[in-house]
Scaffold this active site. Structure first.
Site, PDB file in Angstrom:
ATOM      1  N   HIS A   1      -4.517   4.809   3.995  1.00  0.00           N
ATOM      2  CA  HIS A   1      -5.790   3.421   4.307  1.00  0.00           C
ATOM      3  C   HIS A   1      -6.793   4.386   4.034  1.00  0.00           C
ATOM      4  CE1 HIS A   1      -8.499   0.832   5.791  1.00  0.00           C
ATOM      5  NE2 HIS A   1      -9.011   1.567   6.632  1.00  0.00           N
TER       6      HIS A   1
ATOM      7  N   ARG B   1       1.005  -1.281  -0.739  1.00  0.00           N
ATOM      8  CA  ARG B   1      -0.624   0.821   0.211  1.00  0.00           C
ATOM      9  C   ARG B   1       0.262   1.074   0.109  1.00  0.00           C
ATOM     10  NH1 ARG B   1      -3.056   0.667   5.300  1.00  0.00           N
ATOM     11  NH2 ARG B   1      -1.942   2.535   5.172  1.00  0.00           N
TER      12      ARG B   1
ATOM     13  N   TYR C   1       3.190   3.591  11.769  1.00  0.00           N
ATOM     14  CA  TYR C   1       3.534   2.361  11.110  1.00  0.00           C
ATOM     15  C   TYR C   1       3.978   2.050  10.000  1.00  0.00           C
ATOM     16  CZ  TYR C   1      -1.019   2.295   8.868  1.00  0.00           C
ATOM     17  OH  TYR C   1      -2.048   2.294   7.579  1.00  0.00           O
TER      18      TYR C   1
HETATM   19  C1  TPP Z   1     -16.929  -6.211   9.354  1.00  0.00           C
HETATM   20  C2  TPP Z   1     -15.969  -5.079   9.455  1.00  0.00           C
HETATM   21  N1  TPP Z   1     -14.800  -5.009  10.547  1.00  0.00           N
HETATM   22  C3  TPP Z   1     -14.240  -3.940  10.191  1.00  0.00           C
HETATM   23  C4  TPP Z   1     -14.109  -2.797   9.635  1.00  0.00           C
HETATM   24  C5  TPP Z   1     -13.415  -1.788   9.994  1.00  0.00           C
HETATM   25  N2  TPP Z   1     -12.230  -1.721   8.359  1.00  0.00           N
HETATM   26  C6  TPP Z   1     -12.239  -0.983   7.567  1.00  0.00           C
HETATM   27  S1  TPP Z   1     -11.136  -1.085   6.370  1.00  0.00           S
HETATM   28  C7  TPP Z   1     -10.307  -2.406   7.129  1.00  0.00           C
HETATM   29  C8  TPP Z   1      -9.084  -3.080   6.866  1.00  0.00           C
HETATM   30  C9  TPP Z   1      -9.555  -4.343   5.721  1.00  0.00           C
HETATM   31  O1  TPP Z   1      -7.935  -3.916   4.926  1.00  0.00           O
HETATM   32  P1  TPP Z   1      -7.646  -5.485   4.069  1.00  0.00           P
HETATM   33  O2  TPP Z   1      -9.143  -6.349   4.185  1.00  0.00           O
HETATM   34  O3  TPP Z   1      -6.576  -5.474   3.511  1.00  0.00           O
HETATM   35  O4  TPP Z   1      -8.106  -4.351   2.608  1.00  0.00           O
HETATM   36  P2  TPP Z   1      -7.506  -2.729   2.196  1.00  0.00           P
HETATM   37  O5  TPP Z   1      -8.273  -1.906   3.515  1.00  0.00           O
HETATM   38  O6  TPP Z   1      -6.300  -3.008   2.375  1.00  0.00           O
HETATM   39  O7  TPP Z   1      -8.215  -2.545   1.356  1.00  0.00           O
HETATM   40  C10 TPP Z   1     -10.998  -2.412   8.654  1.00  0.00           C
HETATM   41  C11 TPP Z   1     -10.873  -3.747  10.107  1.00  0.00           C
HETATM   42  C12 TPP Z   1     -14.986  -3.038   8.400  1.00  0.00           C
HETATM   43  N3  TPP Z   1     -14.912  -1.890   7.743  1.00  0.00           N
HETATM   44  N4  TPP Z   1     -15.578  -4.029   8.358  1.00  0.00           N
END
Ligand code: TPP
Ligand code: MG
Length: 358
Positions: free
Chosen positions: A259, A255, A268
């Protein structure tokens, strides 16, 4: 029976580095296709960069940046037919642009405006999914339903590395495997789930290894290489259409942006690695490849950028021209029997919000 391949360790690549690593070519892609892929990537890059600016100007809300994810999105989407269904997560919020969804619609979604929703059946693009992985069973169900109806449609679900730890991912993947649903599980492994690195996400050596447990092939591909992504997705789509069931694709990158607009990754992330990734970003890599092939001229590159910039200017103007939504919309379909105080509460809310809002 389809052969279940052990997940490949090596990342598949097509684009070389212009030095020691040679370029390959993808069978079946004409010059027109190569340029179309380039236009799609430039469109997505422009959407993303403009959106960060619009956010800073207070014109859209929190925004999930997808800078350097364009190769994964454009490459995989190009391997689909228009009848195939796309299930995006918030990271692929703008992938519908490649299916003709207006930029204004997607910008309205990030403005929290009801004009930001569309009928999924109009574009075969499902709603943007914010809860992690909950769309994976939906995509598996749609794919299975299409199969039951004898339609040749394939579905693709996009999700991140973090999503592979969610129950919904496992349920959807297992269901698709058991039912041999025509589904492509596309994991954008960008190394991070907000501040959780993939090394703390799993003890598996590769996320693609998870495919074996569901009886499907797992493919690992360089997520910055649009042609490798295209080729891998085309293979998965062909398998699905041939009745051989789902495939898990793990597209690997790092990335290179926060985020989302509310995140400060300097707390981090490995900043040197981010720098390296930014230097090697996917649009520039593809442009260098096309130039080595003699396919892309400066004029064509400039025209693609100008076209995308015009589309975004028109898109934000149209999104901002939408009348404010009535605030009562927030409660519509939420309460079967509104409490006695509801009318007064709503009147109070209108008073607090003042003029301008419904
Ligand atoms: C069910 C749920 N739990 C927690 C969150 C909070 N949350 C938003 S983005 C994220 C990280 C997801 O990371 P990843 O699956 O690697 O996707 P990326 O954002 O890196 O594309 C989290 C935990 C959420 N949106 N939905
Ligand atoms: Mg991630």
């Amino acid at each position: 029976m389809a052969q279940v391949l052990p997940a490949e360790r090596e990342l598949r690549r097509v684009i070389g580095d212009g030095e020691g690593t040679p370029d390959r070519e993808v069978e079946g892609l004409a010059e027109r296709d190569l340029l179309e892929l380039h236009r799609s990537m430039v469109l997505l890059r422009t959407y993303d960069e403009r959106s960060v600016v619009y956010h800073r100007q207070g014109r859209i809300g929190t925004y999930a940046i997808f800078w350097n994810h364009e190769a994964m999105q454009a490459g995989s989407a190009y391997a689909l037919d228009d009848d195939d269904w796309i299930f995006p997560s918030y990271r692929e919020s703008a992938i519908g642009l490649l299916r003709g969804i207006p930029a204004a619609t997607i910008l309205s979604w990030w403005r929290g405006h009801p004009a930001g929703w569309w009928n999924p059946a109009d574009y075969n693009v499902a709603s943007i999914c914010v809860p992690i992985a909950t769309h994976v069973p939906h995509a598996a169900g749609l794919a299975w339903g299409k199969k039951l109806r004898g339609e040749p449609t394939v579905a693709i679900a996009y999700f991140g590395d973090g999503a592979t730890s969610e129950g919904a991912f496992h349920e959807g993947a297992n269901f698709a495997g058991v039912m041999r649903a025509p589904l492509v599980l596309f994991c954008n492994n960008n190394g991070w789930a907000i501040s959780t690195p993939v090394s703390e996400q799993t003890r598996a050596e590769a996320l693609a290894d998870k495919a074996v447990g569901y009886g499907m092939p797992g493919i690992r591909v360089d997520g910055g290489d649009v042609l490798a992504v295209f080729e891998a997705t085309r293979e998965a789509v062909e398998r699905a259409r041939a009745g051989e069931g789902p495939t898990l694709i793990e597209a690997v990158s790092y990335r290179a942006a926060p985020h989302a607009t509310a995140d400060d990754p300097s707390a981090y992330i490995d900043l040197a690695r981010v720098e390296e990734e930014r230097r090697n970003e996917c649009v520039g890599r593809y442009e260098a490849y096309l130039r080595r092939l003699g396919v892309l001229s400066d004029e064509q590159a400039e025209a693609a950028r100008a076209e995308a910039a015009d589309l975004m200017r028109a898109g934000i103007a149209a999104a901002e021209a939408e009348a404010d939504a009535d605030v009562s919309l927030v409660f519509e379909h939420a309460l079967a029997e509104p409490p006695a105080s509801f009318g007064a509460d709503l009147a109070e809310l209108r008073r607090v919000l003042g003029g301008g809002v419904g």
